[in-house]
Design a protein around this motif. Structure first.
Motif, PDB file in Angstrom:
ATOM      1  N   SER A   1       0.834  -1.203   0.000  1.00  0.00           N
ATOM      2  CA  SER A   1       0.000   0.000   0.000  1.00  0.00           C
ATOM      3  C   SER A   1       0.869   1.254   0.000  1.00  0.00           C
ATOM      4  N   VAL A   2       1.927   1.234   0.805  1.00  0.00           N
ATOM      5  CA  VAL A   2       2.840   2.388   0.853  1.00  0.00           C
ATOM      6  C   VAL A   2       3.633   2.488  -0.447  1.00  0.00           C
ATOM      7  N   ILE A   3       4.031   1.339  -0.987  1.00  0.00           N
ATOM      8  CA  ILE A   3       4.778   1.335  -2.245  1.00  0.00           C
ATOM      9  C   ILE A   3       3.955   1.986  -3.352  1.00  0.00           C
ATOM     10  N   PHE A   4       2.677   1.618  -3.458  1.00  0.00           N
ATOM     11  CA  PHE A   4       1.829   2.212  -4.487  1.00  0.00           C
ATOM     12  C   PHE A   4       1.535   3.679  -4.193  1.00  0.00           C
ATOM     13  N   ARG A   5       1.464   4.020  -2.923  1.00  0.00           N
ATOM     14  CA  ARG A   5       1.247   5.425  -2.554  1.00  0.00           C
ATOM     15  C   ARG A   5       2.422   6.283  -3.008  1.00  0.00           C
ATOM     16  N   VAL A   6       3.634   5.806  -2.742  1.00  0.00           N
ATOM     17  CA  VAL A   6       4.836   6.539  -3.165  1.00  0.00           C
ATOM     18  C   VAL A   6       4.920   6.591  -4.684  1.00  0.00           C
ATOM     19  N   LEU A   7       4.618   5.462  -5.334  1.00  0.00           N
ATOM     20  CA  LEU A   7       4.682   5.411  -6.792  1.00  0.00           C
ATOM     21  C   LEU A   7       3.695   6.394  -7.414  1.00  0.00           C
ATOM     22  N   GLY A   8       2.499   6.487  -6.844  1.00  0.00           N
ATOM     23  CA  GLY A   8       1.513   7.436  -7.349  1.00  0.00           C
ATOM     24  C   GLY A   8       1.970   8.868  -7.191  1.00  0.00           C
ATOM     25  N   VAL A   9       2.551   9.186  -6.033  1.00  0.00           N
ATOM     26  CA  VAL A   9       3.049  10.551  -5.792  1.00  0.00           C
ATOM     27  C   VAL A   9       4.168  10.888  -6.767  1.00  0.00           C
ATOM     28  N   LEU A  10       5.100   9.960  -6.954  1.00  0.00           N
ATOM     29  CA  LEU A  10       6.227  10.220  -7.841  1.00  0.00           C
ATOM     30  C   LEU A  10       5.777  10.379  -9.289  1.00  0.00           C
ATOM     31  N   LEU A  11       4.764   9.630  -9.703  1.00  0.00           N
ATOM     32  CA  LEU A  11       4.236   9.806 -11.058  1.00  0.00           C
ATOM     33  C   LEU A  11       3.597  11.180 -11.225  1.00  0.00           C
ATOM     34  N   MET A  12       2.873  11.628 -10.207  1.00  0.00           N
ATOM     35  CA  MET A  12       2.265  12.964 -10.287  1.00  0.00           C
ATOM     36  C   MET A  12       3.332  14.049 -10.324  1.00  0.00           C
TER      37      MET A  12
ATOM     38  N   CYS B   1      -3.212  11.592 -14.209  1.00  0.00           N
ATOM     39  CA  CYS B   1      -4.423  10.821 -13.875  1.00  0.00           C
ATOM     40  C   CYS B   1      -4.068   9.408 -13.407  1.00  0.00           C
ATOM     41  N   THR B   2      -3.087   8.796 -14.023  1.00  0.00           N
ATOM     42  CA  THR B   2      -2.637   7.469 -13.599  1.00  0.00           C
ATOM     43  C   THR B   2      -2.051   7.524 -12.206  1.00  0.00           C
ATOM     44  N   GLY B   3      -1.197   8.549 -11.963  1.00  0.00           N
ATOM     45  CA  GLY B   3      -0.610   8.712 -10.632  1.00  0.00           C
ATOM     46  C   GLY B   3      -1.679   8.927  -9.576  1.00  0.00           C
ATOM     47  N   LEU B   4      -2.674   9.723  -9.903  1.00  0.00           N
ATOM     48  CA  LEU B   4      -3.763   9.993  -8.963  1.00  0.00           C
ATOM     49  C   LEU B   4      -4.579   8.726  -8.698  1.00  0.00           C
ATOM     50  N   ALA B   5      -4.814   7.940  -9.763  1.00  0.00           N
ATOM     51  CA  ALA B   5      -5.580   6.697  -9.609  1.00  0.00           C
ATOM     52  C   ALA B   5      -4.833   5.681  -8.745  1.00  0.00           C
ATOM     53  N   ILE B   6      -3.499   5.675  -8.830  1.00  0.00           N
ATOM     54  CA  ILE B   6      -2.701   4.770  -7.999  1.00  0.00           C
ATOM     55  C   ILE B   6      -2.662   5.253  -6.555  1.00  0.00           C
ATOM     56  N   TRP B   7      -2.600   6.579  -6.379  1.00  0.00           N
ATOM     57  CA  TRP B   7      -2.414   7.166  -5.041  1.00  0.00           C
ATOM     58  C   TRP B   7      -3.696   7.183  -4.206  1.00  0.00           C
ATOM     59  N   LEU B   8      -4.817   7.508  -4.828  1.00  0.00           N
ATOM     60  CA  LEU B   8      -6.052   7.728  -4.064  1.00  0.00           C
ATOM     61  C   LEU B   8      -6.481   6.539  -3.194  1.00  0.00           C
ATOM     62  N   PRO B   9      -6.498   5.314  -3.712  1.00  0.00           N
ATOM     63  CA  PRO B   9      -6.973   4.199  -2.876  1.00  0.00           C
ATOM     64  C   PRO B   9      -6.098   3.924  -1.654  1.00  0.00           C
ATOM     65  N   VAL B  10      -4.835   4.352  -1.676  1.00  0.00           N
ATOM     66  CA  VAL B  10      -3.903   3.998  -0.591  1.00  0.00           C
ATOM     67  C   VAL B  10      -3.298   5.237   0.060  1.00  0.00           C
ATOM     68  N   HIS B  11      -3.924   6.423  -0.144  1.00  0.00           N
ATOM     69  CA  HIS B  11      -3.282   7.664   0.313  1.00  0.00           C
ATOM     70  C   HIS B  11      -3.238   7.779   1.837  1.00  0.00           C
ATOM     71  N   ARG B  12      -3.998   6.960   2.541  1.00  0.00           N
ATOM     72  CA  ARG B  12      -3.964   7.007   4.001  1.00  0.00           C
ATOM     73  C   ARG B  12      -3.003   5.976   4.607  1.00  0.00           C
TER      74      ARG B  12
END
Length: 482
Positions: A4-15, A48-59
């Motif tokens: 969950s944290v890995i995908f959260r970081v990946l989403g942030v870095l993509l954005m 949009c991809t970064g946001l889609a990856i980040w939103l479900p695990v942003h907490r």
């Protein structure tokens, strides 16, 4: 592992990366080249991809472990190469296949400088700028830049820094906190880029060329805005400036940081790695210049300028050109090419195996010779006044062995795709060392080789950029066990 944290970081870095697609839009509008649509589309897809990856695990809140850091680093460079290829693929004028677009993107981000595009002098300015920017981002390492932001998200960055920063000294911090370390590296890198751009502009380049070539010089990338590379400018002054900044960027940035703080150059000359690096640069330049002059390839002044420039360009794995070194007489092209395997210092933007590792291998080899003469004696290996632990020597030899085996396997794979011996050998060597130009059919560009070969070389670039183990560790079953 904490996915969950890995995908959260990946989403942030993509954005974050999506924001780097905005400057090329500005260039496209300013020069009215009609390519803003490609960058705008790529920006929207990426954010949009970064946001889609980040939103479900942003907490999600967990501390990153070492394995998480390796996975994020490998994942992000792979994903970044994919999304970085979008402007090339979407552009109608380039008409690039997906393989070519990915190859160009991966080459830029890994600062390899191997290109599939020709006719650079006629390409849109926004595309040319974007290629140079990719190398600049790859040079400092997008991960190292991002760790200055991650603490605000509640995520520590040391694991990422250790996985990304090259060289045997990767565990050393320049400042007590990793955030400050990342900022220090970034501002040193930015400052060096500004100085290089100003020097190029003073020497006669246009503002566009000065900024673009400063990006790729300090990043030790090698992309140019012209097919003839630095040779396009036909200026000894520009060649001299480029040679100096390539050499300077090949030095450990920790030394630059200390020099800036101490306002002194003394520590450069007391550093064993720098002395080894500078010594081989001097020896290689002398051999190259004298051989070019002795064989009548050039007059003495041209031998001095072209020989010095090409040797530093190849050794530091920059890949700029003022002449086709692959056509130089007898052993010279192979000598230059083999020096690229050494590369620059650890903690620099250069590729290759790094000077520190080569120096330790040489010291270990000399120690074995002394042990043959005195089998019972104890001969510690020292770097300066510090004794190097045997565990470090073992790690260096392990890296060397895996590096060479990787080259052999990919070389055979390239031969299997139909490439000739010299092209296959030089292509895999140029890509895994992040040099760029090779010999044979890849001396000028990589556009004419087959698609399977390009995919193999994309993997080679990534393997070299992440220094082999960071990527190969993911293929170990032990890595995935709980």
């Amino acid at each position: 592992m904490h996915f969950s944290v890995i995908f959260r970081v990946l989403g942030v870095l993509l954005m974050i990366f999506s924001l780097t697609l905005l400057p090329p839009i500005g260039f496209s509008i300013w020069y009215d080249d009609g390519h803003h649509y490609a960058f705008l589309t790529a920006f929207l897809i990426t954010i949009c991809t970064g946001l889609a990856i980040w939103l479900p695990v942003h907490r999600a809140r967990h501390d990153l472990q070492t394995r998480d850091g390796f996975l994020i680093t490998a994942l992000f460079w792979s994903v970044l190469g994919l999304f970085g290829s979008l402007p090339f693929y979407i552009s109608e004028e380039l008409n690039a296949s997906f393989t070519d677009a990915l190859f160009e993107s991966m080459s830029g981000l890994t600062t390899t400088g191997a290109t599939v595009f020709t006719g650079l002098d006629f390409l849109p300015k926004s595309i040319l700028y974007y290629r140079q920017q990719l190398q600049w981002l790859g040079g400092i390492g997008i991960i190292v830049i991002a760790v200055a932001i991650l603490p605000m998200l509640g995520i520590g960055g040391m694991q990422l820094y250790r996985a990304e920063t090259p060289g045997p000294v990767k565990d050393n911090k320049l400042t007590p906190r990793i955030t400050e370390t990342a900022k220090a590296l970034f501002f040193m890198y930015l400052g060096l880029t500004v100085l290089c751009a100003l020097a190029y502009r003073f020497a006669g380049m246009t503002e566009f060329d000065a900024v673009g070539h400063a990006f790729s010089t300090v990043a030790i990338g090698g992309f140019s805005t012209h097919d003839a590379s630095i040779g396009y400018f036909n200026s000894p002054l520009i060649m001299g400036i480029c040679t100096f900044f390539m050499f300077f960027a090949g030095i450990n940035f920790a030394l630059h940081f200390v020099g800036w703080r101490a306002r002194s150059l003394r520590h450069y000359f007391t550093d064993p790695e720098f002395r080894f690096y500078a010594g081989w640069v001097l020896v290689g330049m002398v051999i190259t210049v004298l051989y070019l002059y002795g064989t009548g390839t050039y007059g003495f002044f041209d031998s001095l300028m072209h020989g010095s420039f090409e040797f530093v360009s190849v050794l530091t794995t920059t890949g700029f050109g003022t002449a086709d070194f692959s056509s130089w007489p007898t052993f010279l092209p192979f000598m230059l090419f083999l020096f690229a395997f050494m590369g620059g210092c650890g903690g620099s933007t250069a590729g290759g195996m790094k000077v520190m590792r080569v120096m330790l291998i040489c010291k270990q080899g000399y120690r074995e010779i002394k042990r043959l003469i005195h089998p019972s004696a104890i001969f510690p290996i020292k770097v300066g006044k510090k004794t190097v632990h045997n565990r470090v020597i073992e790690a260096v030899w392990s890296f060397f062995a895996v590096f060479i085996i990787s080259v052999m396997v990919m070389f055979l794979a390239l031969l299997a795709t139909g490439l000739d011996f010299i092209t296959a050998f030089s292509a895999v060597g140029a890509c895994i060392t992040n040099l760029g130009p090779g010999m044979g059919d890849v001396a000028a560009h990589y556009g004419n080789i087959n698609d399977p070969a390009k995919w193999i070389l994309c993997f080679a670039m990534l393997l070299g950029r992440l220094e082999v183990f960071t990527l190969l560790v993911l293929f170990s079953p032990m890595f995935w066990r709980r």
